[in-house]
Design a protein around this motif. Sequence first.
Motif, PDB file in Angstrom:
ATOM      1  N   ASN A   1      -3.813   0.403   4.043  1.00  0.00           N
ATOM      2  CA  ASN A   1      -4.701   2.085   3.384  1.00  0.00           C
ATOM      3  C   ASN A   1      -6.001   0.967   3.647  1.00  0.00           C
TER       4      ASN A   1
ATOM      5  N   HIS B   1       0.981  -1.104   0.215  1.00  0.00           N
ATOM      6  CA  HIS B   1      -0.124  -0.101  -0.137  1.00  0.00           C
ATOM      7  C   HIS B   1       0.796   1.431   0.464  1.00  0.00           C
TER       8      HIS B   1
ATOM      9  N   ALA C   1       2.136   1.033  -3.600  1.00  0.00           N
ATOM     10  CA  ALA C   1       1.142   1.714  -4.465  1.00  0.00           C
ATOM     11  C   ALA C   1       0.275   3.589  -4.286  1.00  0.00           C
ATOM     12  N   GLY C   2       1.254   3.637  -2.910  1.00  0.00           N
ATOM     13  CA  GLY C   2       0.977   5.522  -3.046  1.00  0.00           C
ATOM     14  C   GLY C   2       2.462   6.307  -3.839  1.00  0.00           C
TER      15      GLY C   2
ATOM     16  N   GLU D   1       0.266  -2.350  -8.793  1.00  0.00           N
ATOM     17  CA  GLU D   1      -0.551  -2.897  -8.924  1.00  0.00           C
ATOM     18  C   GLU D   1      -0.644  -3.059  -7.219  1.00  0.00           C
ATOM     19  N   SER D   2      -2.205  -2.915  -6.814  1.00  0.00           N
ATOM     20  CA  SER D   2      -2.731  -3.159  -5.139  1.00  0.00           C
ATOM     21  C   SER D   2      -2.746  -5.169  -5.268  1.00  0.00           C
TER      22      SER D   2
ATOM     23  N   LEU E   1      -8.253   0.020  -0.038  1.00  0.00           N
ATOM     24  CA  LEU E   1      -7.644   0.053  -0.927  1.00  0.00           C
ATOM     25  C   LEU E   1      -7.650  -1.104  -1.042  1.00  0.00           C
ATOM     26  N   GLU E   2      -8.676  -1.789  -1.308  1.00  0.00           N
ATOM     27  CA  GLU E   2      -9.011  -3.418  -1.785  1.00  0.00           C
ATOM     28  C   GLU E   2      -8.274  -3.989  -2.369  1.00  0.00           C
ATOM     29  N   GLY E   3      -7.890  -3.506  -3.393  1.00  0.00           N
ATOM     30  CA  GLY E   3      -6.603  -4.525  -4.452  1.00  0.00           C
ATOM     31  C   GLY E   3      -7.752  -5.389  -5.395  1.00  0.00           C
TER      32      GLY E   3
END
Length: 625
Positions: A355, A316, A319-320, A326-327, A358-360
Motif C-alpha cells: 500500500n 501492509h 496493518a489493514g 505498526e507499519s 502507508l509510508e511507515g
Amino acid sequence: MNRIQELTTIVNGMAPADLRLYYQGGDQRSFWEGIQRSGDYEQDISEIREEGERLLSVPNPPLTYDLFTRFARQGTRLDYEKVYFERRLRLNTFALLTLLEPDKEAYRTALQEMIWSICDEYTWCLPAHLNAESPGGIKGTIDLFSAETGFTLSEIRVLLRGHLPSLLISRIGEEVEERLFIPFLRREHGWETATHNWSAVCAGSIGSAALLLMESGESLAKVLLKTERCMDYYLQGFGADGACLEGLGYWNYGFGYFVYYADLLRKRSRGALDWFLAEKVSRIALFQQKCFLGGKAVVNFSDSHPESTVHIGLSHYLAGLYADFESPPQSLRSGYRDDHCSRWAPALRNLIWRNPLLEGSDWEEASYYLPDAQWLISRSSHGGEVYAFAAKGGSNGEPHNHNDLGHFILYGAGEAWCSDLGCGEYTAEYFGEGRYGYDCNGSQGHSVPIIDGHVQREGSDSAAVVLEAVTGKAVDRLRLELTSAYRVPALRAFTRTLEWNKKGHRPELTLSDRFTFDSPPGSLVERIVTRIQPELVLIDGRRVVMLRGENREQLKAKDSIPERPSSINNRQGLLIRYDNELVEPELTSHVFRDHFGKEAAWYAVDFNVKAPGLHANIDFKFQFI
C-alpha cells in the motif's frame, strides 16, 4: 452436523478461484500497468528486470545425481540447495516479468520452460528432509519446499492461465495432485502436529494449492479439515504473548504462510472461515514490531539472523487488519534478491499487497516483557540515536533451540555490541547429536557463565524461573533463577539480574550474578560474546574492556594496555567495567560458519574469577561512550 459436513457445505458455496482473489475487480492487467507507471514500485520492478536479464543470459542449472546425494554422503546441504533455489528464482522472475510484460515472448517462453523443468524434478523436497524408509517413501514425502513449490505452481496457473499452453496447465494440476494432495490425504505426516513453522508452511501451502486447484467439494473439504488441524497445532506453539520462539525470520516464514493461506480461505469462503478473528492471531501479528532493536538489527535469539528486513506486503496486509500493528519504515523493505530461498508467495505479495499510502515510520520507543517466552526487550532514543537491550529466560528445549538461558543482546547507535551469533550453516550434524558443539548453538557462544568447566545443558528441564520482570519509563529489569541450566553437582543456586537504566544521557546496563556452591568450584568464568574485537584499556588506574565502533583504530601495540586512549574522540564505544580484584579478563577470538557457509569471527570476553569460593557476587556495568 460434524465438521467435515460443515466444511463441505461452505466449500459448495465458495467464491470462484479466479483473479478476484488477487486484484480488486479481478483486473490483473490494470494492476500491473498501474504499478509500472507508479514511482512507488520503481525499485522493485528494476530489481526484477535486472534479475530477468541476468537469468536469460545463463542456462537453467541442472539438479544432478551428484548434488542430490551429497547430503547423504557428506552431510552438506548448500551445494544442492544453491541450485534448487536458483531454479525457483528463475521460475519466480519469469512469472513476474510475464505479468509485467505479457507480450514479451522471451519471458513467456522462459517461464514455460521453467515450469516444465520443475515438473520434471525427481522430488520437490530437499535431500536433507528425505528418508527413503519413511512410510510414503521419497515420492510420498512432503516437506516445506515441496509444499511451497506446489503452491507456487498453482498460483502461477491461476494468474497466468492465459499465457500457458493447455499441456502445462494440465501438468501443473497432475503434479500437484500426485506430489501433494494424494500423499497429504493418504497418511499423516510428522509435521502435521508440529507446533512450529513446518505445520504452517506445509499445510498452508497445500491448503492454498487446494483452494486454487481443487474442484471437488468433498476432496477440498477433506484438505481443509486436515489443514485446520495443522494450523491449530501451529498456533499452540505460541503463548498468549504472541512471541515466536524461533525468532523473527521464522515468524516471517511460518506466520507468513499462515497469513497467505488464511487470506485465500477467507476470500473463497466469503468470510465464513476467518482465522484473523482469533485473538491469538492478532497478538502474533504484533511480534514483528517488538523484535527490532534499531535499523535492521533484531532480537535474534534461536536460529535467527542478526539483521532482518520486512516483507512489506505482509506488513501492509496486517496493518489493514489490526489497528495497533505498526507499519514499518520503507527503508526496511526486503529487496527482491534478499530471500536466498526465492519464495514466490512473499515476492508476489510484496507487490500486490503493498500500500503506497502507508509510508511507515521508525519503530516507536517501547519496552516489552513477553511472559510466555520470558523475553524482555527495550528500545529507546537518546541524543538522536537508538539504544536497545534484550534478554531471555525460557528453556533449552525450544524450537530451533540454543542453550542460552540468561543471554542478552546490547545495541546502540547502529552497532550490536553484545551479540547473539544467530544461526549457523545447516548440516546433518547441526540438527543431530553434535548440535551444541556448534558455538552459535551451545552456551559457549552466548553471554552466560561457564561454571566449573560446565556449559548449559539442552532440554526442557533446563528452564529459567523468572523472579522479577519490570518494564518502566526509567528502568527495565529481568531477574532470573538459572540453576537448572547447569549440571554442576556443587552448584546450589545461580541468579542473574539484568537492569537497563534509561535515565541518563545514554542508557546503561548493569549485570549482577549471584552464585552459591556447596563446595568451591575449580573455576568460574563470566563470558560476554561480541562481534567487535575487544581491547583492554586503563581508565583512572583501573582495567576496563573497551569495544569500539566500526571505525575504531587498531591498537599499534597489541600487547600493551593504553592509558585512556585519546583516539576515542567522538566515536561510539562501549566500556565494560568490573571488579579488578575479583576477576581477571581474558580476550579470545573464535570463528564459526554462518548460515550461508561463510566463516565469521566472534570474540569472547572471559572474566575468570580469581579465587572462587562458596559464594560469588559478580557485577558488571556496560557504559556507552
